[in-house]
Structure formats: C-alpha cells, structure tokens
Enzyme design. Structure first.
Site, PDB file in Angstrom:
ATOM      1  CB  ILE A  14      -0.990  -0.007   1.186  1.00 14.37           C
ATOM      2  CG1 ILE A  14      -1.936  -1.220   1.087  1.00 14.37           C
ATOM      3  CG2 ILE A  14      -1.796   1.294   1.228  1.00 14.37           C
ATOM      4  CD1 ILE A  14      -2.758  -1.305  -0.204  1.00 14.37           C
ATOM      5  CG  ASP A  35       9.986   0.008   5.160  1.00 18.23           C
ATOM      6  OD1 ASP A  35      10.716  -0.804   5.783  1.00 18.23           O
ATOM      7  OD2 ASP A  35       8.870  -0.301   4.701  1.00 18.23           O
ATOM      8  CB  SER A 157     -10.778  -2.780   5.113  1.00 14.77           C
ATOM      9  OG  SER A 157     -12.113  -3.081   4.726  1.00 14.77           O
ATOM     10  CB  CYS A 158      -9.276  -2.826   0.076  1.00 13.05           C
ATOM     11  SG  CYS A 158      -8.984  -4.482   0.738  1.00 13.05           S
ATOM     12  CB  THR A 159     -13.461  -5.558   1.972  1.00 14.42           C
ATOM     13  OG1 THR A 159     -12.386  -6.386   1.507  1.00 14.42           O
ATOM     14  CG2 THR A 159     -14.780  -6.268   1.747  1.00 14.42           C
ATOM     15  N   GLY A 218     -13.965  -7.854   9.071  1.00 15.76           N
ATOM     16  CA  GLY A 218     -14.858  -6.908   9.748  1.00 15.76           C
ATOM     17  C   GLY A 218     -15.435  -5.885   8.795  1.00 15.76           C
ATOM     18  CG  ASN A 322      -7.183  -6.580  -3.307  1.00 11.15           C
ATOM     19  OD1 ASN A 322      -7.599  -7.174  -4.304  1.00 11.15           O
ATOM     20  ND2 ASN A 322      -6.007  -6.844  -2.764  1.00 11.15           N
TER      21      ASN A 322
END
EC number: 1.2.1.12
Length: 341
Positions: A14, A35, A157-159, A218, A322
């Site tokens: 992402i 990172d 979330s992506c969903t 979720g 996604n």
C-alpha cells in the site's frame, strides 16, 4: 492552494501504491518515506518494478538520502528517506510532511499512531481499519470529517471501500433490512506461500497458492460505522483465493422497497455517473478479475453478474482492485481533509 505534503510510513504494497497514486493524480506532494527494513536502493527497485501493476512509467532514482520520482507531465517528488523503527523518532516536521499515511499495518490505533504527531505530523491517515480511530470512506461519509478534532483517522479497509458506496446507493433508494456480504479476496502479504503456523487462526496459515481459504473480515460490520443507519444490519466473511490482486464483493440483501434488477441497475449507474463518479463505477461487460488490475475505483458494480430472487431479495456483485483502488482513495481522502485545514 499548495498541494498537501505527505509522508508515508511503511513502503510495502500500500505504501508504494499510495506513492504511485500520488504521482498519477498529481494532487499531493510526497516529501518523506520511512521504512526500517528497506534500504534506499532497494526502495528504488521495489517502486520501479511491480509484478502486479507493471513497471513504473516514469523515472525513479536516489540521490543521497532522497528518492527522486518523476513522470512526464507530472510534478517531481523529492522524497526524504528515513529508516526508523520508532514512529516517534521520524522527523516528519523537518521534512515538511503535514499528513502521514500509516501503512505498516502495525500502528493502527489512536495511541500507537499518535507517535507520528510527536515527530511533527499534523494528521495521520491509517491505511487499515482501526479499533478506535474514526473511519472515513470517500464518497460515503468523508464529509463528516471534523478538522478541529480528527487528527488520527482511518481510511477503513479495501473491502469496506468497495461495499459501502454500493450499500449507500441501495439503502438510500430501496432501504436495506439486513444483508450478508462475502468477499472473494485476492491473497495478501500476511498469508503463507506454503502451510505454516498462524497463531489462533489455523486456516490462515494454509498455503495461499493452493487453497480457497475461509477467513473472517470486519468489513461489512464496519459499514455500520460509516453508514449509521446500517449499523447491526450487515455482517460478512471472506474467501481468500489464489489470485494476486483484484477481489469481488457479493452483497446479498433484503430490501424494504421492492425493486427489479433494472431498477437497481438504473440507480447504481446514475450514482456512478453522478455523485459517486470516480469512486463507484458500473459495467455491463462480460468481465473477469484481471480486467480490473490497476483500476482506480473503489467499487465497480457488475450488472451482468448481479441477480435477484424476488423484488425484495437481491444478490449484488461489485469488483475492486484491493491494492490500487484503495491507495487512490487514501490520496483522495488526504486531498479532501487538506481543504478543511
């Protein structure tokens, strides 16, 4: 108004695709990336070459501790690179990053994400669901963002980003009494290439490339947080399948008002061409999952795959990349909240 200045914590799937989306959209300026596990030359490589979305169509290089990312006709991003494990130590302020995308998957609560504010960030956008941060889905409830009080927010979330726009259109027009969602979901980095240990979720540890794996999500319940009228009316589960990207939501719902499939198609198409343009899309083509790799929408309604049993009981199908669709919404959410600053 100048473009919002953005930092990215975590240069994984992402994080890298948020940077790609930022370059494509040219609506925000990425000024820093952190990172601790990736060296700067490795960042160049990982950003340039992507097995799913293809090679970056631009230039990427590094100079000292800066990444230089450019694309013809777009602004160059000169990006300060940090390698800190502790988010409180990242000097977002000195890099000029007002908005931080928290995409490690680790610091997903207000308490944990608050560390970024100590480093000089003004707002944190968590690129995952959060147990306690307010969740915003662009096109659904983003206008409820409160600049004075919402300093750490979640892009859900992506969903949820796929389901919520569709659920909103259906609920606004026909009313949803109750519904069950299934997402047939592409593999993600947390899964195992071959069978291995996986804490309490034993099925999640089975080989991703050789199984259809039932899993919890979720995402449907979270729709109740972004559309309060649907709170307690939706739940769902996932099947993880051996594809690298692109997932599909199946929403099976009981409607308050009777509707034909044509009625449903009409209102979804109108929303996709109107208030939800860019977020929700509509297709009548004979599509399959790879047709949506790198699609920037949150949700693409598949008119041909959707079915009804009777006028009050429907099964609606919507596709989503996604990875990339979601990453585009992260950028859009930052662009929106910056207008409220």
């Amino acid at each position: 108004m100048s473009k919002p200045s953005v930092g990215i914590n975590g240069f994984g799937r992402i994080g890298r695709l948020v940077l790609r989306a930022a370059v494509e959209k040219d609506s925000v300026n990425v000024v820093a990336v952190n990172d601790p596990f990736i060296s700067i030359d490795y960042m160049v490589y990982l950003f340039q070459y992507d097995s799913t979305h293809g090679r970056f169509k631009g230039t990427v290089a590094h100079e000292g501790d800066y990444l230089l990312v450019a694309k013809e006709g777009k602004s160059q991003h000169k990006i300060k690179v940090y390698n800190s494990r502790d988010p409180a130590e990242i000097q977002w302020g000195s890099a000029g990053a007002d908005y931080v995308v928290e995409s490690t998957g680790v610091f997903t609560t207000i308490e944990k994400a608050n560390a970024h504010l100590k480093g000089g960030a003004k707002k944190v956008i968590i690129s995952a669901p959060s147990a306690d941060a307010p969740m915003f889905v662009v096109g659904v409830n983003h206008e409820k963002y409160d600049h004075a009080n919402d300093h750490i927010i979640s892009n859900a979330s992506c969903t949820t980003n796929c389901l919520a726009p569709l659920a909103k259109v259906i609920n606004d027009n026909f009313g949803i009494i109750e519904g069950l969602m299934t997402t047939v979901h592409a593999v993600t980095a947390t899964q195992k290439t071959v069978d291995g240990p996986s804490g309490k979720l034993w099925r999640d540890g089975r080989g991703a490339g050789q199984n259809i794996i039932p899993a919890s999500t979720g995402a449907a319940k979270a729709v109740g947080k972004v559309i309060p009228e649907l709170n307690g009316k939706l739940t769902g589960m996932a099947f993880r399948v051996p594809t690298p990207d692109v997932s599909v939501v199946d929403l099976t719902a009981r409607l308050e008002k009777p509707a034909s499939l044509d009625d449903i198609k009409k209102v979804v198409k109108a929303a996709a061409e109107g208030p939800l343009k860019g977020v929700l899309a509509y297709t009548e083509d004979q599509v399959v999952s790879t047709d949506f790799v790198s699609d920037t929408h949150s949700s693409i309604f598949d008119a041909g795959a959707s079915i009804i049993l009777n006028p009050n009981f429907v099964k609606l199908i919507s596709w989503y990349d996604n990875e990339f669709g979601y990453s585009n919404r992260v950028v859009d959410l930052i662009s929106y909240i910056a207008t409220k600053a």
